[in-house]
Design a protein around this motif. Structure first.
Motif, mmCIF file in Angstrom:
data_model
loop_
_atom_site.group_PDB
_atom_site.id
_atom_site.type_symbol
_atom_site.label_atom_id
_atom_site.label_comp_id
_atom_site.label_asym_id
_atom_site.label_seq_id
_atom_site.Cartn_x
_atom_site.Cartn_y
_atom_site.Cartn_z
ATOM 1 N N ALA A 173 1.093 -0.892 0.074
ATOM 2 C CA ALA A 173 0.080 0.168 -0.279
ATOM 3 C C ALA A 173 0.646 1.090 -0.137
ATOM 4 C CB ALA A 173 -0.608 0.258 0.972
ATOM 5 N N LYS A 174 1.961 1.450 0.694
ATOM 6 C CA LYS A 174 2.379 1.979 0.964
ATOM 7 C C LYS A 174 3.211 2.865 -0.697
ATOM 8 C CE LYS A 174 2.510 4.544 4.600
ATOM 9 N NZ LYS A 174 2.462 5.147 5.191
ATOM 10 N N ALA A 175 4.079 1.745 -1.822
ATOM 11 C CA ALA A 175 4.262 1.796 -3.096
ATOM 12 C C ALA A 175 3.086 2.133 -3.659
ATOM 13 C CB ALA A 175 4.932 0.607 -2.678
ATOM 14 N N LEU A 176 2.024 1.254 -3.514
ATOM 15 C CA LEU A 176 0.982 2.045 -4.120
ATOM 16 C C LEU A 176 1.126 3.695 -4.618
ATOM 17 C CD1 LEU A 176 -1.675 -1.200 -4.202
ATOM 18 C CD2 LEU A 176 0.242 -0.281 -6.831
ATOM 19 N N THR A 177 0.616 3.998 -3.123
ATOM 20 C CA THR A 177 0.575 5.484 -2.745
ATOM 21 C C THR A 177 1.363 6.094 -3.140
ATOM 22 O OG1 THR A 177 -0.522 4.497 -0.243
ATOM 23 C CG2 THR A 177 0.425 7.141 -0.514
ATOM 24 N N GLY A 178 3.053 5.903 -2.700
ATOM 25 C CA GLY A 178 4.156 6.602 -3.568
ATOM 26 C C GLY A 178 3.909 6.861 -4.986
ATOM 27 N N LEU A 179 3.401 5.582 -5.627
ATOM 28 C CA LEU A 179 2.931 5.721 -6.962
ATOM 29 C C LEU A 179 1.914 6.716 -7.515
ATOM 30 C CD1 LEU A 179 4.144 1.964 -7.971
ATOM 31 C CD2 LEU A 179 5.361 3.869 -8.655
ATOM 32 N N ASN A 180 1.057 7.647 -6.551
ATOM 33 C CA ASN A 180 -0.429 7.723 -7.245
ATOM 34 C C ASN A 180 -1.340 7.118 -6.968
ATOM 35 O OD1 ASN A 180 -0.688 10.221 -6.192
ATOM 36 N ND2 ASN A 180 -0.939 10.959 -8.705
ATOM 37 N N ARG A 181 -0.938 5.934 -6.761
ATOM 38 C CA ARG A 181 -2.648 4.486 -7.471
ATOM 39 C C ARG A 181 -3.532 4.552 -6.166
ATOM 40 N NH1 ARG A 181 1.717 0.441 -10.247
ATOM 41 N NH2 ARG A 181 0.407 -0.855 -10.096
ATOM 42 N N LEU A 182 -3.956 5.269 -5.568
ATOM 43 C CA LEU A 182 -4.198 5.257 -4.344
ATOM 44 C C LEU A 182 -5.195 4.543 -4.645
ATOM 45 C CD1 LEU A 182 -4.211 8.917 -3.561
ATOM 46 C CD2 LEU A 182 -3.050 7.797 -3.041
ATOM 47 N N SER A 183 -6.347 4.097 -5.033
ATOM 48 C CA SER A 183 -7.650 3.307 -5.389
ATOM 49 C C SER A 183 -7.092 1.825 -5.002
ATOM 50 C CB SER A 183 -8.117 3.171 -7.282
ATOM 51 O OG SER A 183 -7.387 3.090 -7.687
ATOM 52 N N GLU A 184 -5.754 1.307 -5.676
ATOM 53 C CA GLU A 184 -5.283 0.142 -5.562
ATOM 54 C C GLU A 184 -4.438 -0.115 -4.238
ATOM 55 O OE1 GLU A 184 -2.663 -1.146 -8.846
ATOM 56 O OE2 GLU A 184 -3.432 0.883 -9.474
ATOM 57 N N ALA A 185 -3.881 1.134 -3.158
ATOM 58 C CA ALA A 185 -3.530 1.466 -2.360
ATOM 59 C C ALA A 185 -4.769 0.920 -1.521
ATOM 60 C CB ALA A 185 -2.743 2.492 -1.566
ATOM 61 N N ARG A 186 -6.179 1.674 -1.273
ATOM 62 C CA ARG A 186 -6.640 1.453 -0.415
ATOM 63 C C ARG A 186 -7.378 0.023 -0.839
ATOM 64 N NH1 ARG A 186 -10.724 4.761 1.915
ATOM 65 N NH2 ARG A 186 -9.975 6.209 0.589
ATOM 66 N N GLU A 187 -7.007 -0.704 -1.574
ATOM 67 C CA GLU A 187 -7.697 -1.944 -1.780
ATOM 68 C C GLU A 187 -6.608 -3.118 -0.980
ATOM 69 O OE1 GLU A 187 -7.983 -5.960 -4.971
ATOM 70 O OE2 GLU A 187 -7.873 -4.391 -6.019
ATOM 71 N N ALA A 188 -5.156 -2.509 -1.335
ATOM 72 C CA ALA A 188 -4.011 -3.602 -0.114
ATOM 73 C C ALA A 188 -4.580 -3.340 1.096
ATOM 74 C CB ALA A 188 -3.327 -2.492 -0.868
ATOM 75 N N TYR A 189 -4.793 -1.805 2.088
ATOM 76 C CA TYR A 189 -5.178 -1.515 3.114
ATOM 77 C C TYR A 189 -6.508 -2.142 3.553
ATOM 78 C CZ TYR A 189 -1.917 2.317 3.763
ATOM 79 O OH TYR A 189 -0.648 3.088 3.669
ATOM 80 N N SER A 190 -7.519 -2.722 2.501
ATOM 81 C CA SER A 190 -8.388 -3.840 3.182
ATOM 82 C C SER A 190 -7.913 -4.602 2.986
ATOM 83 C CB SER A 190 -9.418 -3.453 1.898
ATOM 84 O OG SER A 190 -10.439 -2.018 1.925
ATOM 85 N N ARG A 191 -7.124 -5.292 2.059
ATOM 86 C CA ARG A 191 -7.091 -6.771 2.280
ATOM 87 C C ARG A 191 -5.386 -6.769 3.163
ATOM 88 N NH1 ARG A 191 -4.622 -8.411 -3.060
ATOM 89 N NH2 ARG A 191 -4.772 -10.548 -2.464
ATOM 90 N N MET A 192 -5.249 -5.908 4.216
ATOM 91 C CA MET A 192 -4.870 -6.041 4.948
ATOM 92 C C MET A 192 -5.191 -6.164 6.352
ATOM 93 S SD MET A 192 -1.797 -3.438 6.825
ATOM 94 C CE MET A 192 -2.931 -2.397 7.546
ATOM 95 N N SER A 193 -6.526 -5.481 6.275
ATOM 96 C CA SER A 193 -7.485 -5.354 7.461
ATOM 97 C C SER A 193 -7.102 -6.883 7.944
ATOM 98 C CB SER A 193 -8.491 -4.871 7.623
ATOM 99 O OG SER A 193 -8.903 -5.127 6.498
ATOM 100 N N SER A 194 -7.992 -7.765 6.485
ATOM 101 C CA SER A 194 -8.003 -8.772 6.960
ATOM 102 C C SER A 194 -7.108 -10.199 7.589
ATOM 103 C CB SER A 194 -8.440 -9.862 4.894
ATOM 104 O OG SER A 194 -7.807 -9.921 4.332
ATOM 105 N N CYS A 195 -6.271 -9.428 7.666
ATOM 106 C CA CYS A 195 -4.635 -10.987 8.355
ATOM 107 C C CYS A 195 -4.985 -11.185 9.347
ATOM 108 C CB CYS A 195 -3.814 -9.615 7.614
ATOM 109 S SG CYS A 195 -3.455 -10.181 5.660
ATOM 110 N N SER A 196 -4.879 -12.378 9.678
ATOM 111 C CA SER A 196 -4.819 -12.808 11.605
ATOM 112 C C SER A 196 -4.301 -11.511 12.209
ATOM 113 C CB SER A 196 -5.072 -13.774 11.690
ATOM 114 O OG SER A 196 -3.797 -14.510 11.449
#
Length: 572
Positions: A173-196
């Motif tokens: 998500a941090k890398a995607l944010t740096g590349l200004n791909r914010l919608s993909e970064a949002r999806e990465a954070y969402s997937r992070m939240s589902s990890c145990s």
């Protein structure tokens, strides 16, 4: 016949797998090989059972079947032996790679990101499927702004952890944010939240920060569009448009960052001064109103505007003495230089607060390079600034801790600061001594380089300021903290003299002790033997660094007159 066909099929599968392993370093190939071996191992027991139950008859076809089954069993044993050897070799490689991981982690804590990347890369050359090495190298790449490489490593770590670990998604998500791909970064954070293993609420905070960043970038895009139309990308036009007071806070934050980016040379910085650019920092109504808000009450948008103002101040101050002097004068409560000092001492933990703190340290360092005396003269509470820098060197992450230590080092050499501390109240000096005690006692939480720089600056400041030296020597806890730090960083054995930075840390603590111990107090006399024995041990070792030996001898010279027992040991 079926068993023979199954065995031949397994041979073909193994042959194909071996070819893939010989021609590819892709982690997916290793994963496929592991799955195949597990499948073969699971089926081998069944095969052995069937082989043991085979009845030998005079029928030649049955004899051939028995022979084929025996050959298959021998082949499976060979596969099992190869699997065991591969598992052992893989374990050895992971242990060797883990050593490189530990070395990389140590360099990362010192903010030596190039060296950390090199260590992680060396580890991956040994164990190509070591997920933590990809994960940690991705973090380094993010710190360096190498977002494409960070994204590739984060995705490799995600694959190797079977998408079950939170940290690889965070780095993705941090890398995607740096590349200004914010919608993909949002999806990465969402997937992070589902990890145990995801920390409760961490993903929500990251998503909130992403929303703030998205809004700021939209405002910046609108500002850029407006500022680039009709000659609006000049320094003069930007100053004129930012002087208006009818726009949202994000507009001014974006505009100030755009203006800072234009101040690349001496002519642009002089033009900023000539065209009343300083009025943006001390008269513009939205900025003045924002600066008056207590830091703990600021919204993210207000903190972002404060950060943008400090970023502009740093750009204005770069290599321009007159601009530095004008910025240093903005030191009344609520003005920019005073707010920068407040931000340095602020302990807010949000990303917005961290960004503001880094910008404040950068701005004050730029001002301090050319107008340190003026900054120290205008600062309302110089003792408070010194104490804050010592505390933040201990608490902050490596890069920001180094920035705080560098600023403190600049101030420590300022004659004006020492003069003001000579007249400071005893409780203010005690606050500096307490902050120094806390730094020395805690040691280097993130950056050993920042610790060495801060301790060296504290020693210089104490050497030139007798009241501060007395305040430190009067605190038995200060001397105890120094003793503990010297024991922590000084090498225990002749063959184990520690790294260069570790010996530098021990040397700086010894020098600080020698400086602080110039005032005769009961605390010094009580610690003289213990300290002296340690200094004597270090000074007598040929393998310690010359700087550490020099400061150890200085410490001995300071302590020997305080203790008959120590003098006797030195004589012996």
């Amino acid at each position: 016949m079926t068993e023979e066909l199954d065995a031949l099929k397994k041979v073909e599968d193994v042959s194909e797998c071996i070819k893939q392993l010989a021609t590819s370093n892709d982690p997916t190939t290793l994963d496929a090989a592991d799955k195949l071996l597990k499948k073969l191992e699971d089926g081998s027991e069944d095969l052995r059972t069937k082989t043991n139950r085979t009845v030998i008859t005079k029928d030649s076809s049955n004899g051939n079947a028995s022979a084929n089954a025996a050959e298959s069993a021998a082949f499976m044993r060979e596969i099992e032996r190869d699997a065991a050897e591969r598992a052992d070799r893989r374990e050895r490689n992971r242990r060797r790679a883990a050593e490189w991981k530990d070395r990389g982690n140590a360099q990362f804590k010192l903010a030596n990101y190039d060296q950390a990347v090199d260590c992680y890369t060396r580890g991956l050359a040994i164990a190509k499927d070591f997920e933590l090495l990809y994960q940690n190298r991705a973090n380094c790449y993010v710190k360096q702004g190498r977002f494409e490489e960070a994204l590739a490593d984060a995705e490799a770590a995600i694959f190797l952890t079977r998408e079950k670990c939170a940290k690889p998604f965070f780095h993705q998500a941090k890398a995607l944010t740096g590349l200004n791909r914010l919608s993909e970064a949002r999806e990465a954070y969402s997937r992070m939240s589902s990890c145990s293993d995801a920390a409760p609420g961490h993903a929500d905070r990251c998503l909130a920060d992403l929303d703030r960043l998205s809004a700021a970038r939209k405002a910046e895009a609108r500002a850029l569009e407006e500022f680039s139309s009709g000659g609006g990308n000049s320094v003069e036009m930007l100053i004129y448009r930012l002087a208006r007071g009818d726009q949202p806070t994000a507009y001014y934050a974006a505009g100030m960052r755009c203006l800072a980016a234009l101040l690349v040379g001496a002519n642009e910085r002089a033009l900023f001064r000539a065209k009343s650019g300083f009025s943006l920092l001390n008269k513009q109504q939205v900025v003045v109103t924002t600066l008056a808000v207590p830091l703990e009450s600021m919204t993210d948008a207000q903190l972002d505007l404060l950060t943008a103002s400090l970023t502009l101040a740093a750009a204005v101050a770069k290599e321009d003495s007159e601009n530095c002097h004008q910025l240093a004068q903005l030191s009344k409560p609520g003005q920019l230089a005073a707010r920068a000092v407040d931000v340095v001492a602020f302990n807010g933990a949000s990303p917005s607060a961290s960004d503001a703190r880094q910008a404040a340290l950068d701005a004050l360092s730029k001002i301090g390079q050319l107008a340190c005396d003026r900054l120290c003269g205008c600062c309302a509470e110089p003792a408070g600034l010194v104490a804050a820098l010592l505390r933040q060197t201990q608490r902050l992450a490596a890069q920001t801790a180094l920035a705080a230590a560098h600023l403190f080092s600049q101030l420590a050499g300022c004659v004006r600061l020492r003069e003001r501390l000579e007249r400071a109240a005893p409780n203010a000096l005690a606050g500096i001594a307490q902050a120094g005690e806390s730094l020395v006692s805690a040691g280097a939480s993130e950056s050993l380089a920042a610790f060495c720089l801060a301790v060296e600056a504290l020693r210089r400041l104490m050497a030139g300021c007798r009241p501060l030296r007395q305040a430190a020597a009067a605190r038995r806890a200060f001397l105890t903290a120094c003793c503990t730090a010297l024991e922590r960083y000084a090498p225990d054995k002749e063959e184990d003299c520690g790294g260069e930075l570790q010996q530098s840390a021990a040397a700086e603590v010894a020098a600080l002790l020698a400086s602080a111990s110039l005032e005769a107090t009961p605390a010094v006399s009580g610690a003289a033997v213990r300290l002296g024995e340690m200094a004597l041990r270090l000074a007598s070792r040929p393998s310690v660094a010359p700087q550490l030996r020099e400061f150890s001898l200085a410490l001995l010279a300071t302590l020997a007159p305080r203790s008959v027992e120590l003098a006797r040991q030195i004589g012996a």
